[in-house]
Design a protein around this motif. Structure first.
Motif, PDB file in Angstrom:
ATOM      1  N   SER A 150       0.854  -1.190   0.000  1.00 17.15           N
ATOM      2  CA  SER A 150       0.000   0.000   0.000  1.00 17.15           C
ATOM      3  C   SER A 150       0.887   1.236   0.000  1.00 17.15           C
ATOM      4  O   SER A 150       1.903   1.281   0.697  1.00 17.15           O
ATOM      5  CB  SER A 150      -0.912  -0.006   1.227  1.00 17.15           C
ATOM      6  N   TRP A 152       1.090   5.762  -0.379  1.00 13.54           N
ATOM      7  CA  TRP A 152       0.474   7.084  -0.279  1.00 13.54           C
ATOM      8  C   TRP A 152       1.496   8.104  -0.771  1.00 13.54           C
ATOM      9  O   TRP A 152       2.697   7.966  -0.527  1.00 13.54           O
ATOM     10  CB  TRP A 152       0.070   7.387   1.163  1.00 13.54           C
ATOM     11  N   LYS A 170      -3.572   8.151  -2.924  1.00  7.65           N
ATOM     12  CA  LYS A 170      -3.185   6.800  -2.539  1.00  7.65           C
ATOM     13  C   LYS A 170      -3.453   5.853  -3.700  1.00  7.65           C
ATOM     14  O   LYS A 170      -4.117   6.224  -4.678  1.00  7.65           O
ATOM     15  CB  LYS A 170      -3.928   6.348  -1.286  1.00  7.65           C
ATOM     16  N   ASP A 172      -5.224   3.151  -4.136  1.00 11.27           N
ATOM     17  CA  ASP A 172      -6.342   2.213  -4.045  1.00 11.27           C
ATOM     18  C   ASP A 172      -7.074   2.020  -5.370  1.00 11.27           C
ATOM     19  O   ASP A 172      -7.741   1.007  -5.574  1.00 11.27           O
ATOM     20  CB  ASP A 172      -7.333   2.664  -2.971  1.00 11.27           C
ATOM     21  N   LYS A 173      -6.944   2.974  -6.323  1.00  9.57           N
ATOM     22  CA  LYS A 173      -7.685   2.876  -7.578  1.00  9.57           C
ATOM     23  C   LYS A 173      -6.947   2.083  -8.650  1.00  9.57           C
ATOM     24  O   LYS A 173      -7.576   1.516  -9.536  1.00  9.57           O
ATOM     25  CB  LYS A 173      -8.011   4.267  -8.103  1.00  9.57           C
ATOM     26  N   PRO A 175      -3.659  -0.032  -8.012  1.00  7.60           N
ATOM     27  CA  PRO A 175      -2.437  -0.481  -7.332  1.00  7.60           C
ATOM     28  C   PRO A 175      -1.509  -1.261  -8.252  1.00  7.60           C
ATOM     29  O   PRO A 175      -1.951  -2.001  -9.134  1.00  7.60           O
ATOM     30  CB  PRO A 175      -2.969  -1.364  -6.194  1.00  7.60           C
ATOM     31  N   GLN A 211       0.800   6.273   5.871  1.00  8.95           N
ATOM     32  CA  GLN A 211      -0.632   6.547   5.974  1.00  8.95           C
ATOM     33  C   GLN A 211      -0.932   7.650   6.980  1.00  8.95           C
ATOM     34  O   GLN A 211      -1.843   8.457   6.768  1.00  8.95           O
ATOM     35  CB  GLN A 211      -1.398   5.279   6.358  1.00  8.95           C
TER      36      GLN A 211
END
Length: 266
Positions: A150, A152, A170, A172-173, A175, A211
């Motif tokens: 993950s 950011w 970030k 998340d859309k 990765p 994060q």
């Protein structure tokens, strides 16, 4: 962006026929700590907010004890370099969790941050996009997401050394793949201070952050619409945030000849 500046804004009102008296309450002074550690070194600024009638926005604090520790055994006291700024050549190592401790006048503030791996920029281009009946200039920034984790990011564009646009995002859309951030610059035909001119120097700084830093910056980005303060990043009640980050920089001289046309309707 090396630091975030907290502004207490005074609103001046004038009237043609009578004087308007504003009723406001004095806010208690608060400490502000803005710190980062990256591959180049460590910098922490310590200051305090001032009251609304004060012409200055912050006051430097030179008597703080500033300390960085890490889960790799790092334990360094950061010396005062100049008014309000504490600096060291201590550089961060990706994967290490760092803790910033600041003690001043009986107060103790603490924040932690995990240093991320170095981001990768794929492309930055300038694009005219049509929005209804108007054309707008955009900065189109593309990143290669750091794979299998993950991530950011904090993205900051400077114009001639001054902050111009910033954003956080970030992965998340999309990765592990390409990430896109569009910055709205100005409307075609505008004449205000936001308009770029041939020869302006654009400096793009891309930081991979953790994060906790993202959550703070995102909450700060939402302040205008939520009318709330950003979330706390420190224990102890001070303003500001601490980030261990990896960063890259990219420079480009602005020229209208480099702007491309996007034929897609928005």
């Amino acid at each position: 962006m090396r630091r975030l500046i907290y502004l207490l804004m005074a609103l001046g009102l004038t009237a043609c026929e009578k004087e308007i008296t504003m009723d406001y309450h004095q806010a208690a002074k608060r400490y502000v700590v803005e710190g980062h550690i990256n591959g180049d070194g460590t910098e922490v600024r310590v200051s305090t907010t001032n009251n609304v009638e004060d012409n200055t926005t912050v006051s430097d604090v030179n008597n703080a004890v500033v300390r960085i520790t890490g889960d790799d055994g790092t334990d360094v006291t950061i010396p005062l370099a100049r008014n309000g700024y504490y600096r060291s050549k201590l550089h961060g190592i990706p994967g290490t969790q760092y803790q910033l401790d600041v003690e001043v006048d009986g107060h103790h503030f603490t924040s932690t941050s995990i240093m991320q791996r170095t981001p990768v920029m794929k492309e930055f281009k300038l694009v005219w996009k049509k929005m209804l009946t108007e054309r707008y200039l955009f900065g189109d920034l593309r990143l290669q997401d750091i794979p299998n984790e993950s991530n950011w990011y904090f993205l900051h564009i400077y114009r001639n050394g001054l902050g111009y646009r910033w954003a956080v995002m970030k992965d998340d859309k999309n990765p592990n793949k390409e990430l896109q951030q569009l910055f709205t610059f100005f409307r075609d035909g505008a004449h205000d201070n936001d308009v770029l001119h041939d020869g302006d120097e654009l400096r793009i700084v891309i930081r991979a952050i953790d994060q906790r830093a993202y959550d703070y910056l995102y909450s700060m980005q939402q302040m205008s619409s939520t009318a709330t303060n950003p979330i706390d990043n420190f224990t102890g009640g001070c303003l500001g945030y601490f980030s261990a980050n990896s960063e890259i920089e990219y420079y480009q001289e602005f020229s209208y000849n480099d702007v491309v046309e996007d034929d897609k309707d928005e």
